[in-house]
Scaffold this active site. Structure first.
Site: not given
Ligand code: NAP
Length: 502
Positions: A178, A235-236, A239-240, A259, A296, A385
């Site tokens: 995805k 990711g977050s 979301g994770g 992660e 990360c 974080e």
């Molecule tokens: P994210 O919001 O967690 O999204 C990552 C992936 O998961 C995307 O493909 C997203 O789809 C999907 N997703 C998230 N929530 C979901 C849900 N409830 N149901 C289904 N799919 C879901 O991460 P991000 O977009 O990369 O960044 C947002 C925040 O994540 C940042 O502000 C940061 O705080 C954190 N982040 C942390 C790290 C780390 O390594 N610690 C890395 C990246 C981001 P969609 O495209 O549909 O949103």
């Protein structure tokens, strides 16, 4: 050339509804929105492909991985151009990340040509023993179709052909990716490289499909699809955790290798801070602001003893940070989350050291906050974080409080100790605490820049990762997509070629 379509089992498929990319610079493009129907088709094709790809010889998979690396390199200029437009990351960073991505594919190609990764075990038959023992052979087998989520902060190394995909394909698993909606064009060009590699290597086209995002139902239907056997995610935390819970609540729960988040604490011991104030300050600022802090492994917290050396250190860090210009972040959403994370810090008795204020746009100023150990210990939110170039100095009243802070840390990807000579005995007390907290412990260094090698661990207890026994970087990451199977009393004619050749 951008098609704006999904790659599903060798076909480029569009859908009725479109979304527009939001590049940091340059033109936007229209992309088809992913759907659960496309996910279903990709998963069914991945299952079908598993019956050939899952039984392929390691050298066939190695040729495929090497071909993907070659095809990505061929498109290097195009990838850098669209990648930097979409993410705002400088070309040099994207070139470095492409080299890492290609390097990972080649590393896995080499790794599987040596059968050590199969962990072959053999207990010979003991027919005369009472009771008699049958012959038993064990080997690792690929687990089936894997879901991979492209990460926003690694448009190449943790996206379509990144570490999760490379390790799954090396294991013999098939993959449904995805793509992340922050860089759909970059994802598509890498998907084109994969498409050409599949054709040139004569691999089953269902081996890897790439579906663009758009709506939440794409990721949700992917992790819930009954044919998907494991998930790789970066990711977050929110979301994770949501996706992890969906995996756990399936009729057949599956492993979710997520992660999710880490503040990567650095413990700076008294001799080190007094001997090397400037060196540690400049190293920290470099690591903290690298890639606009969007790693990360970004070292978000420095724990020091509350004394004069700490004040000198804070002054030095403040000066160095104030010289850094604001830089563009990966997405509007990430910069908004960064601004609210910094506001949260200010509201939690953490003193803001710089006057600069983040404006309402995609650019972020690095920030520095200072708080006392007792505040950090009593306010859980201070340990969360803030994704971006924001650092927090925690001043511990004494070494006992420093130890207590270490004990209260949640799971981390990395923990760092800065030590000089007489700090040894303090470091010896911290290490047994920190090795229960993190996957990687660093002495006198900084955690950004993760080496892709055999001994790397990029993981840790929750929330750093959802599987503390696994790594998502390095050759050991292949283990996530393998499962031990033993064969008892099985005639050689029925055994897999990997077992016979061992
Ligand atoms: P994210 O919001 O967690 O999204 C990552 C992936 O998961 C995307 O493909 C997203 O789809 C999907 N997703 C998230 N929530 C979901 C849900 N409830 N149901 C289904 N799919 C879901 O991460 P991000 O977009 O990369 O960044 C947002 C925040 O994540 C940042 O502000 C940061 O705080 C954190 N982040 C942390 C790290 C780390 O390594 N610690 C890395 C990246 C981001 P969609 O495209 O549909 O949103």
């Amino acid at each position: 050339m951008i098609k704006g379509k999904h790659l599903v089992a060798g076909q480029w498929i569009g859908s009725d509804s479109l979304f527009e990319s939001s590049p940091a610079t340059g033109p936007s493009h229209k992309f088809s929105v992913g759907t659960p129907e496309l996910i279903n088709k990709a998963a069914e094709e991945a299952e079908e492909a598993f019956f050939s790809y899952g039984y392929s010889k390691p050298n066939e998979r190695a040729s495929f991985l090497n071909k993907i690396a070659e095809e990505i390199e061929k498109r290097g200029k195009e990838i850098t151009e669209i990648g930097s437009q979409e993410t705002g990351l400088p070309s040099q960073r994207l070139e470095g990340e492409r080299a890492r991505t290609v390097g990972q594919l080649i590393l896995f190609a080499k790794h599987i040509q040596n059968s050590d990764y199969l962990d072959f075990r053999h207990d010979i038959a003991l027919p005369d023993r009472n009771p008699p023992r049958p012959e038993i052979k064990l080997i690792q087998r690929p687990i089936g179709p894997i879901a991979v989520f492209g990460a926003s902060n690694f448009p190449l190394a943790f996206s379509v052909a990144g570490g999760d995909t490379a390790s799954a394909l090396a294991a013999g698993c098939t993959v449904v990716v995805k793509g992340h909606s922050a860089h759909p064009g970059t994802s598509e060009i890498v998907a084109q490289a994969i498409d050409d590699s599949i054709k040139k290597c004569n691999i089953h086209p269902g081996t890897i499909s790439v579906i663009q995002g758009g709506n939440r139902d794409v990721g949700q239907s992917l992790v819930q699809h009954p044919l998907i056997k494991a998930v790789g995610f970066t990711g977050s935390l929110t979301g994770g955790k949501a996706l992890f819970d969906l995996c756990a609540s399936r009729e057949e729960p599956i492993p979710f290798f997520g992660e999710l988040g880490s503040v990567n604490p650095m413990f700076i011991l008294p001799k080190a801070i007094s001997n090397r104030t400037k060196e540690i300050a400049s190293g920290w600022v470099g690591s903290l602001t690298l890639g606009v802090g969007q790693f990360c492994t970004n070292p978000g917290i420095a724990i020091v003893l509350d004394d004069e050396n700490a004040e000198d250190f804070i002054k030095e860090v403040t000066t160095l940070i104030s010289e850094i210009d604001p830089q563009i972040m990966l997405t509007e959403g990430i910069s908004k989350a960064y601004r609210s994370g910094c506001d949260r810090m200010s509201s939690l008795n953490a003193t803001k050291c710089l006057e600069n204020n983040n404006e309402n746009n995609r650019k972020a100023f690095p920030q520095l906050f200072v708080t006392k150990g007792e505040n950090w210990l009593s306010q859980k939110e201070l340990s969360e974080e803030v994704f971006g170039p924001s650092g927090l100095v925690v001043k511990a009243a004494d070494f006992d409080e420093m130890e207590l802070i270490a004990k209260k840390m949640v799971g981390q990807l990395t923990c760092t100790i800065h030590l000089d000579g007489e700090d040894q005995h303090k470091a010896k007390k911290l290490i047994p605490i920190l090795e229960r907290k993190a996957g990687r412990i660093i002495a006198n260094g900084f955690p950004t820049g993760v080496e892709v090698c055999d001994s790397m661990v990029h993981g840790g207890p929750y929330p750093a990762s959802t599987n503390f026994g696994a790594t998502s970087v390095g050759t050991m990451s292949i283990r996530r997509f393998l499962r031990p199977v033993c064969y008892q009393n099985m005639p050689n004619s029925l055994l897999n070629h990997d077992l016979i050749s061992n």
